[in-house]
Design an enzyme around this catalytic site. Sequence first.
Site, PDB file in Angstrom:
ATOM      1  N   THR A 157      -5.995  -2.272   2.542  1.00  0.00           N
ATOM      2  CA  THR A 157      -4.678  -2.486   3.159  1.00  0.00           C
ATOM      3  C   THR A 157      -4.435  -3.976   3.302  1.00  0.00           C
ATOM      4  O   THR A 157      -5.105  -4.798   2.665  1.00  0.00           O
ATOM      5  CB  THR A 157      -4.589  -1.748   4.513  1.00  0.00           C
ATOM      6  OG1 THR A 157      -3.234  -1.768   4.979  1.00  0.00           O
ATOM      7  CG2 THR A 157      -5.495  -2.370   5.550  1.00  0.00           C
ATOM      8  N   ASN A 158      -3.461  -4.357   4.138  1.00  0.00           N
ATOM      9  CA  ASN A 158      -3.150  -5.767   4.366  1.00  0.00           C
ATOM     10  C   ASN A 158      -2.753  -5.966   5.823  1.00  0.00           C
ATOM     11  O   ASN A 158      -2.810  -5.031   6.621  1.00  0.00           O
ATOM     12  CB  ASN A 158      -2.047  -6.239   3.410  1.00  0.00           C
ATOM     13  CG  ASN A 158      -0.796  -5.405   3.538  1.00  0.00           C
ATOM     14  OD1 ASN A 158      -0.111  -5.437   4.560  1.00  0.00           O
ATOM     15  ND2 ASN A 158      -0.490  -4.619   2.497  1.00  0.00           N
ATOM     16  N   HIS A 159      -2.318  -7.180   6.171  1.00  0.00           N
ATOM     17  CA  HIS A 159      -2.104  -7.528   7.574  1.00  0.00           C
ATOM     18  C   HIS A 159      -0.696  -7.247   8.085  1.00  0.00           C
ATOM     19  O   HIS A 159      -0.372  -7.613   9.216  1.00  0.00           O
ATOM     20  CB  HIS A 159      -2.398  -9.021   7.788  1.00  0.00           C
ATOM     21  CG  HIS A 159      -3.826  -9.395   7.542  1.00  0.00           C
ATOM     22  ND1 HIS A 159      -4.860  -8.944   8.327  1.00  0.00           N
ATOM     23  CD2 HIS A 159      -4.389 -10.176   6.577  1.00  0.00           C
ATOM     24  CE1 HIS A 159      -6.008  -9.434   7.879  1.00  0.00           C
ATOM     25  NE2 HIS A 159      -5.743 -10.185   6.818  1.00  0.00           N
ATOM     26  N   ARG A 164       1.872   1.996   7.457  1.00  0.00           N
ATOM     27  CA  ARG A 164       1.114   1.955   8.709  1.00  0.00           C
ATOM     28  C   ARG A 164       1.677   0.892   9.652  1.00  0.00           C
ATOM     29  O   ARG A 164       1.857  -0.259   9.289  1.00  0.00           O
ATOM     30  CB  ARG A 164      -0.345   1.625   8.415  1.00  0.00           C
ATOM     31  CG  ARG A 164      -1.259   1.649   9.631  1.00  0.00           C
ATOM     32  CD  ARG A 164      -2.505   0.831   9.388  1.00  0.00           C
ATOM     33  NE  ARG A 164      -2.163  -0.560   9.081  1.00  0.00           N
ATOM     34  CZ  ARG A 164      -3.053  -1.497   8.792  1.00  0.00           C
ATOM     35  NH1 ARG A 164      -4.322  -1.180   8.718  1.00  0.00           N
ATOM     36  NH2 ARG A 164      -2.679  -2.738   8.545  1.00  0.00           N
TER      37      ARG A 164
END
Length: 410
Positions: A220-222, A248
Amino acid sequence: MESGRAAHPSLEGRRILLGITGSIAAYKAAVLCRLLKTAGADVRVVMTPLAKQFITPLTMATLSKNPILVEFFDPENGAWNSHVSLGEWADCLLIAPATANTLAKMRGGVADNLLLTTYLSARCPVVVAPAMDLDMYAHAATQENLRTLADRGVKIVEPAAGELASGLVGKGRMAEPEEITAYLDSLFARREKKKTLQGKRFVVTAGATIEPIDPVRYITNHSSGKMGYAIAEELARRGAEVVLVSGRTSLPAPAGVERRDVLSADEMFDATTAAFDRADGAVMCAAVADYTPAEVSATKLKKGDGDLTLALRRTRDIAASLGACKGNRILVGFALETDHEAANAQAKLSKKNFDFVVLNSLRDAGAGFRGDTNKVTFIDRSGSEELPLMTKHDVAARIVDKIESLAAER
């Protein structure tokens, strides 16, 4: 007086509750009150006890043409100054200057004076104009307080850089009264035109996608989703029907917005393209994974003796797919870059058939993931427009302003 009303028409008849705290910049509150009155606003003033040491209640009463409130009750006759009634009366609570101490108390919910109890009771928009020395403003505690307040919806008029009362030079000067007056006028103008997109339907993507590796792990990422959610909220506020395709995030769905939750890039592709069929436009703000594991293990991958090589495949490009079929509809893209920012954004504008790209760089302080502020540049086929550091809600308003302009041309 008429010239002031012509310059700031949205302030005509507005009820402004002006809060003044104990700062040397309190002298600017007199000019600010005069400008608001000239624009046709009804101004009432609440001062903290310390503010009286910097500017007199008599001065503010003369300019506002209303009694000045400082204490919870009048010691002469026991008359109660109701913070609840003040909060209900106001169309906007403006705290200018706002000291580091007051900002900290606002964040913590401290209610030890009339101004702070009024803030906690206010149902109207709240605007603060910070004023303090540069080290106090730059301190991590102050910056965290400002971010938290912005996340709660408090509007922040950024202080300016210049010579401060301490003799130092830096950021911390309260914005000039003319700038604050123009900010309030713009704030009310945006609220007045909230139904200008009535009958339009937009799709907004937001948040991070999750690409599973096995039942436990994922890529995923931030992204927090804050920017996309602010855009969806602003579109809905102006009357648009909004479908928010959300990856998310921990954010609640904005009022009046239809949220469709997804996890992976493939799920976001399917949900977004389906929603775009009936849409007048889309804003592609989600941080979508460009690659996903080629195979997903049905069981948890166990740690072995050597390295693990993970094969990745390219995900379907949502923006390019919408761009290929957009026709006369509006399509807005985002570009978060770390190098060659403008060139990469220009390439994305053309390649994906965007009407304009919102570029932000991780090099800019206050921009990027998770924060409550952003510093962006609009890039379209006619050129670029760089915006100052703003809250993400204010950036969203500027993005929707540009969308409105495009919609009016079509």
